[in-house]
Write a protein that holds these residues in place. Structure first.
Motif, PDB file in Angstrom:
ATOM      1  N   PHE A  32       0.841  -1.203   0.000  1.00 35.66           N
ATOM      2  CA  PHE A  32       0.000   0.000   0.000  1.00 35.66           C
ATOM      3  C   PHE A  32       0.873   1.249   0.000  1.00 35.66           C
ATOM      4  O   PHE A  32       0.669   2.185  -0.779  1.00 35.66           O
ATOM      5  CB  PHE A  32      -0.913  -0.030   1.235  1.00 35.66           C
ATOM      6  CG  PHE A  32      -1.811   1.183   1.359  1.00 35.66           C
ATOM      7  CD1 PHE A  32      -3.052   1.213   0.719  1.00 35.66           C
ATOM      8  CD2 PHE A  32      -1.430   2.278   2.116  1.00 35.66           C
ATOM      9  CE1 PHE A  32      -3.882   2.328   0.830  1.00 35.66           C
ATOM     10  CE2 PHE A  32      -2.252   3.395   2.228  1.00 35.66           C
ATOM     11  CZ  PHE A  32      -3.486   3.421   1.583  1.00 35.66           C
TER      12      PHE A  32
ATOM     13  N   LEU B 265      -2.505   5.004   7.058  1.00 34.67           N
ATOM     14  CA  LEU B 265      -2.942   3.762   7.710  1.00 34.67           C
ATOM     15  C   LEU B 265      -2.942   3.876   9.233  1.00 34.67           C
ATOM     16  O   LEU B 265      -3.462   2.998   9.917  1.00 34.67           O
ATOM     17  CB  LEU B 265      -2.037   2.596   7.275  1.00 34.67           C
ATOM     18  CG  LEU B 265      -2.057   2.249   5.774  1.00 34.67           C
ATOM     19  CD1 LEU B 265      -1.130   1.074   5.488  1.00 34.67           C
ATOM     20  CD2 LEU B 265      -3.487   1.934   5.307  1.00 34.67           C
TER      21      LEU B 265
ATOM     22  N   LEU C  11      -6.551   2.873  -2.549  1.00 32.21           N
ATOM     23  CA  LEU C  11      -6.996   3.516  -1.300  1.00 32.21           C
ATOM     24  C   LEU C  11      -8.020   2.631  -0.585  1.00 32.21           C
ATOM     25  O   LEU C  11      -7.923   2.395   0.616  1.00 32.21           O
ATOM     26  CB  LEU C  11      -7.627   4.880  -1.601  1.00 32.21           C
ATOM     27  CG  LEU C  11      -6.687   6.020  -1.998  1.00 32.21           C
ATOM     28  CD1 LEU C  11      -7.497   7.263  -2.363  1.00 32.21           C
ATOM     29  CD2 LEU C  11      -5.704   6.346  -0.876  1.00 32.21           C
TER      30      LEU C  11
ATOM     31  N   GLY D  44      -6.745  -0.209   1.314  1.00 33.63           N
ATOM     32  CA  GLY D  44      -6.127   0.119   2.597  1.00 33.63           C
ATOM     33  C   GLY D  44      -7.088  -0.035   3.772  1.00 33.63           C
ATOM     34  O   GLY D  44      -6.658  -0.093   4.920  1.00 33.63           O
TER      35      GLY D  44
ATOM     36  N   ARG E  67      -8.619  -2.463   4.960  1.00 40.92           N
ATOM     37  CA  ARG E  67      -8.388  -3.621   5.841  1.00 40.92           C
ATOM     38  C   ARG E  67      -7.004  -3.578   6.492  1.00 40.92           C
ATOM     39  O   ARG E  67      -6.627  -4.493   7.220  1.00 40.92           O
ATOM     40  CB  ARG E  67      -8.604  -4.934   5.090  1.00 40.92           C
ATOM     41  CG  ARG E  67      -7.698  -5.142   3.899  1.00 40.92           C
ATOM     42  CD  ARG E  67      -7.885  -6.537   3.295  1.00 40.92           C
ATOM     43  NE  ARG E  67      -6.773  -6.811   2.409  1.00 40.92           N
ATOM     44  CZ  ARG E  67      -6.667  -6.335   1.153  1.00 40.92           C
ATOM     45  NH1 ARG E  67      -7.627  -5.575   0.661  1.00 40.92           N
ATOM     46  NH2 ARG E  67      -5.617  -6.610   0.420  1.00 40.92           N
ATOM     47  N   LEU E  68      -6.248  -2.522   6.205  1.00 41.76           N
ATOM     48  CA  LEU E  68      -4.897  -2.404   6.761  1.00 41.76           C
ATOM     49  C   LEU E  68      -4.788  -1.332   7.825  1.00 41.76           C
ATOM     50  O   LEU E  68      -3.777  -1.234   8.515  1.00 41.76           O
ATOM     51  CB  LEU E  68      -3.899  -2.078   5.627  1.00 41.76           C
ATOM     52  CG  LEU E  68      -3.832  -3.032   4.431  1.00 41.76           C
ATOM     53  CD1 LEU E  68      -3.003  -2.415   3.311  1.00 41.76           C
ATOM     54  CD2 LEU E  68      -3.246  -4.384   4.845  1.00 41.76           C
TER      55      LEU E  68
END
Lengths: 160, 160
Positions: free
Chosen positions: A10, A36, B107, B110, B112-113
């Protein structure tokens, strides 16, 4: 892929994408890492996570702050700052609009250089397309700003 | 500036601008030269005007044709082709939308991160901004296509 690999993927993808928006790759990777995180980061955490030098992190954070994509948060009793992502892409989009407006100005300037009427009509048509395009983007940004004001709060955190 | 210098300035500006759209600079310069011409050009004319090699002109023309920015015209009784600019930026804008859609997918991936809810909300907000942006651009292109169809002719010449 493990969670760590996905996170790195990412972060690298954000670096690639923001590079195509004329931001240095390291700056885009820092933004990816910040996006994040729930909590603000220290410079050291970014350095360790991204394998960057202290100077690269410092330059990248400065760039992000100047674009409205991050803000620094002072820590009481310390000279160190924390860094947090902001969602301020409006500023980058506005810069992209400015580049497109400059492009339109170049196209329009060609009107006095064309060989004849057919070229003039084609140039006018291409210029008009880009004008319509930027206008549509700007109307969208304005509508979004209007919605934020109506809601009494910015939906997207702004730089202080 | 003389007319010749201005013309060269326009051509170089188009080279710079299309380079920022991921097209080779020589390709953008060829497009700039074609845009100013009322009549189609020969490969030799482009080579002489732009100081490019035959191979560079050939590669550039191929790129422009594949992007819908130029079309080649056969000459009866000759194997040589003429080249004419088209105004087909719709295709380049559509490619730009595709890149933005890919960015939005990154984007969204992301989600799930992220570390927590604040980061999730921010990411959703940034993704939504870009979705609104691409939607606005695509609506504009569609409206333009609709207007062309209604007028019974394409406003912008298309590649054959």
């Amino acid at each position: 892929m493990s969670g760590h690999d996905e996170r790195a993927g990412f972060v690298d993808a954000l670096g690639d994408i923001l590079a195509s928006w004329h931001l240095p790759r390291a700056t885009g990777r820092i933004y990816g890492a910040l996006l994040l995180r729930d909590a603000p980061a220290t410079f050291d955490e970014l350095r360790a996570e991204l394998g960057l030098s202290a100077g690269a992190v410092s330059t990248g954070v400065r760039g992000l702050v100047s674009w409205g994509l991050a803000r620094t948060i002072p820590q009481p009793g310390s000279r160190r700052l924390l860094i947090e992502a902001a969602g301020g892409f409006e500023q980058l989009l506005a810069a992209s609009h400015e580049r497109t407006r400059a492009f339109i100005a170049v196209l329009r300037s060609g009107a006095r250089l064309v060989d004849g009427d057919a070229a003039a009509a084609r140039l006018d048509d291409v210029s008009g397309l880009f004008e319509a395009y930027v206008d549509a983007g700007e109307r969208m940004l304005e509508a979004r700003r209007g919605a934020e004001t109506a809601a009494g709060r910015p939906e997207i955190p702004l730089v202080e």
